[in-house]
Write a protein that holds these residues in place. Structure first.
Motif, mmCIF file in Angstrom:
data_model
loop_
_atom_site.group_PDB
_atom_site.id
_atom_site.type_symbol
_atom_site.label_atom_id
_atom_site.label_comp_id
_atom_site.label_asym_id
_atom_site.label_seq_id
_atom_site.Cartn_x
_atom_site.Cartn_y
_atom_site.Cartn_z
ATOM 1 N N LEU A 1 37.783 36.809 -22.831
ATOM 2 C CA LEU A 1 36.681 36.045 -22.977
ATOM 3 C C LEU A 1 36.879 34.628 -23.291
ATOM 4 C CD1 LEU A 1 33.486 36.314 -23.011
ATOM 5 C CD2 LEU A 1 33.669 36.805 -25.607
ATOM 6 N N LEU A 2 37.592 34.311 -24.146
ATOM 7 C CA LEU A 2 37.786 32.867 -24.629
ATOM 8 C C LEU A 2 38.165 31.992 -23.321
ATOM 9 C CD1 LEU A 2 38.131 30.314 -26.249
ATOM 10 C CD2 LEU A 2 40.521 31.141 -27.022
ATOM 11 N N GLY A 3 39.367 32.619 -22.290
ATOM 12 C CA GLY A 3 39.810 32.065 -21.273
ATOM 13 C C GLY A 3 38.878 31.929 -20.255
ATOM 14 N N VAL A 4 37.972 32.760 -19.732
ATOM 15 C CA VAL A 4 37.037 32.533 -18.799
ATOM 16 C C VAL A 4 35.951 31.536 -19.394
ATOM 17 C CG1 VAL A 4 37.308 34.846 -17.665
ATOM 18 C CG2 VAL A 4 35.541 34.607 -19.402
ATOM 19 N N THR A 5 35.655 31.427 -20.465
ATOM 20 C CA THR A 5 34.647 30.629 -21.222
ATOM 21 C C THR A 5 35.224 29.009 -21.026
ATOM 22 O OG1 THR A 5 33.871 32.101 -22.401
ATOM 23 C CG2 THR A 5 33.314 29.925 -23.195
ATOM 24 N N CYS A 6 36.500 28.917 -21.326
ATOM 25 C CA CYS A 6 37.008 27.588 -21.228
ATOM 26 C C CYS A 6 37.192 27.061 -19.680
ATOM 27 C CB CYS A 6 38.525 27.622 -21.888
ATOM 28 S SG CYS A 6 38.283 27.853 -23.680
ATOM 29 N N MET A 7 37.257 27.867 -18.914
ATOM 30 C CA MET A 7 37.306 27.668 -17.386
ATOM 31 C C MET A 7 36.153 27.430 -17.034
ATOM 32 S SD MET A 7 39.717 29.417 -14.529
ATOM 33 C CE MET A 7 41.113 28.672 -14.670
ATOM 34 N N LEU A 8 34.996 28.120 -17.548
ATOM 35 C CA LEU A 8 33.731 27.716 -16.999
ATOM 36 C C LEU A 8 33.202 26.249 -17.623
ATOM 37 C CD1 LEU A 8 30.742 28.448 -16.215
ATOM 38 C CD2 LEU A 8 30.409 29.527 -18.716
ATOM 39 N N ILE A 9 33.932 25.881 -18.941
ATOM 40 C CA ILE A 9 33.326 24.693 -19.245
ATOM 41 C C ILE A 9 34.293 23.599 -18.546
ATOM 42 C CG2 ILE A 9 33.700 23.123 -21.290
ATOM 43 C CD1 ILE A 9 33.472 25.734 -23.095
ATOM 44 N N ALA A 10 35.515 23.968 -18.198
ATOM 45 C CA ALA A 10 36.091 23.031 -17.565
ATOM 46 C C ALA A 10 35.765 22.713 -16.116
ATOM 47 C CB ALA A 10 37.749 23.359 -17.793
ATOM 48 N N SER A 11 35.151 23.605 -15.670
ATOM 49 C CA SER A 11 34.626 23.599 -14.097
ATOM 50 C C SER A 11 33.461 22.736 -14.052
ATOM 51 C CB SER A 11 34.355 25.178 -13.635
ATOM 52 O OG SER A 11 35.622 26.035 -13.780
ATOM 53 N N LYS A 12 32.556 23.034 -15.137
ATOM 54 C CA LYS A 12 31.323 22.195 -15.194
ATOM 55 C C LYS A 12 31.563 20.732 -15.350
ATOM 56 C CE LYS A 12 28.305 25.627 -17.458
ATOM 57 N NZ LYS A 12 27.808 25.993 -18.480
ATOM 58 N N TYR A 13 32.707 20.459 -16.001
ATOM 59 C CA TYR A 13 33.130 18.912 -16.310
ATOM 60 C C TYR A 13 33.974 18.474 -15.112
ATOM 61 C CZ TYR A 13 35.253 15.115 -18.429
ATOM 62 O OH TYR A 13 35.359 13.552 -19.057
ATOM 63 N N GLU A 14 34.835 19.044 -14.427
ATOM 64 C CA GLU A 14 35.742 18.524 -13.394
ATOM 65 C C GLU A 14 35.252 18.935 -11.860
ATOM 66 O OE1 GLU A 14 38.088 16.761 -13.648
ATOM 67 O OE2 GLU A 14 38.859 17.050 -15.785
ATOM 68 N N GLU A 15 34.628 20.128 -11.745
ATOM 69 C CA GLU A 15 34.154 20.437 -10.192
ATOM 70 C C GLU A 15 32.874 19.860 -9.767
ATOM 71 O OE1 GLU A 15 36.316 22.351 -8.404
ATOM 72 O OE2 GLU A 15 37.681 22.446 -10.102
ATOM 73 N N ILE A 16 32.886 19.605 -8.324
ATOM 74 C CA ILE A 16 31.347 19.319 -8.012
ATOM 75 C C ILE A 16 30.570 20.418 -7.956
ATOM 76 C CG2 ILE A 16 30.477 18.459 -5.990
ATOM 77 C CD1 ILE A 16 33.032 17.184 -5.081
ATOM 78 N N CYS A 17 31.069 21.565 -7.489
ATOM 79 C CA CYS A 17 30.130 22.778 -7.548
ATOM 80 C C CYS A 17 31.082 24.026 -8.380
ATOM 81 C CB CYS A 17 30.009 23.252 -6.054
ATOM 82 S SG CYS A 17 28.998 22.215 -5.334
ATOM 83 N N ALA A 18 30.781 23.999 -9.735
ATOM 84 C CA ALA A 18 31.286 24.876 -10.717
ATOM 85 C C ALA A 18 30.778 26.412 -10.331
ATOM 86 C CB ALA A 18 30.978 24.539 -11.897
#
Length: 298
Positions: free
Chosen positions: A114-131
């Motif tokens: 759960l921590l892993g996917v959540t951190c990837m969600l946060i990182a995606s919002k920060y780095e990706e154009i379309c998270a």
């Protein structure tokens, strides 16, 4: 050209300024932010020291998880990042956020994914154009966690970090050092770029590499990649030493440990990164190993 204003070349290993290539004058890509590059990299070098990760949190903070569990999680997240075609910056930031959270909060092993996917969600919002959407991260876990659980964990992580997610990772240093290697050796090698990225990503899974600064891991990746591709030529030169601010001797411990990962001397079963870089689009660089032991250089 001087990397740090007011720094004498003699303090950078006694280098002769005339032997240092001015890489800024040779860059053509406007995305390199040439007028500001020196200030940018001076700043992130300071930040990597100010925000250095804890490298013993498994022993001091965690009670229910182990370095091996962390490795399994990151290996799986590599597959997730490939599934959703996420940028490598997103993967590096994801791992950084995981380690920052774990260094301050004890987590039960049932909630590690759960921590892993959540951190990837946060990182995606920060780095990706379309998270990817929250629902997509729930789906990738076979709906082990609900949307509400992910959002609750997101709030917990962000509040713990005081909403600061812009931390220096290996990737920006690696991008800069690859450019330096290309320009200082007057050659451009796609294999070098892919191989250096492969070696750097291998370290993400290894908890033991947290003791090294991101810039040092990036520099070590370039050093070992050049040695792997061309063992007849020394992989370090004055320009690389100048722009990385690392002498070859300072890289020894990290490079030797990285070579063990590259050769997979421990028989690590976590193969997502190796499988990724065995693809033709990455020139199958995961299949390459040095013809000569890197220890010969030290």
């Amino acid at each position: 050209m001087v990397l740090f204003e007011g720094v004498d070349c003699k303090k950078l290993g006694g280098l002769n300024c005339s032997s240092i290539v001015d890489i800024e004058s040779k860059m053509k890509d406007p995305l390199s932010c040439i007028p500001y590059a020196t200030d940018i990299y001076r700043n992130i070098r300071i930040l990597e020291l100010d925000h250095r990760l804890s490298f013993n949190y498994m022993e001091t903070v965690q009670q229910d998880i182990t370095p091996n569990m962390r490795g399994i999680l990151i290996d799986w997240l590599v597959e997730v990042s490939e599934e959703y075609k996420l940028a490598s910056d997103t993967l590096y930031l994801t791992v950084n956020l995981i380690d920052r959270f774990l260094s301050q909060n004890s987590v039960e092993k049932q909630r590690l994914q759960l921590l892993g996917v959540t951190c990837m969600l946060i990182a995606s919002k920060y780095e990706e154009i379309c998270a990817p959407r929250v629902e997509e991260f729930c789906l990738i876990t076979d709906n082990t966690y609900t949307k509400q659980e992910v959002l609750k964990m997101e709030s917990l992580v962000l509040n713990l970090l005081h909403f600061q997610v812009s931390f220096p990772t290996i990737k920006p240093f690696l991008r800069r050092f690859i450019q330096t290697a290309h320009l200082s050796y007057r050659e451009s090698s796609v294999e070098l770029e892919f191989l250096a990225n492969f070696l750097a990503e291998l370290t993400l899974i290894e908890y033991s590499f947290l003791k090294f600064l991101p810039s040092l891991v990036a520099a070590s990746s370039i050093f070992l990649a050049r040695w792997t591709l061309n063992p007849s030529d020394h992989p370090w030169n004055p320009t690389l030493e100048h722009y990385t601010c690392h002498k070859a001797s300072e890289l020894k411990t990290a490079v030797l440990a990285m070579e063990d990962l590259q050769r997979n001397t421990s028989g690590c079963p976590l193969n997502s990164i190796r499988e990724k870089y065995r693809q033709r689009k990455f020139k199958c660089v995961a299949n390459l190993t040095p013809k000569k032991p890197i220890s010969l250089l030290f």
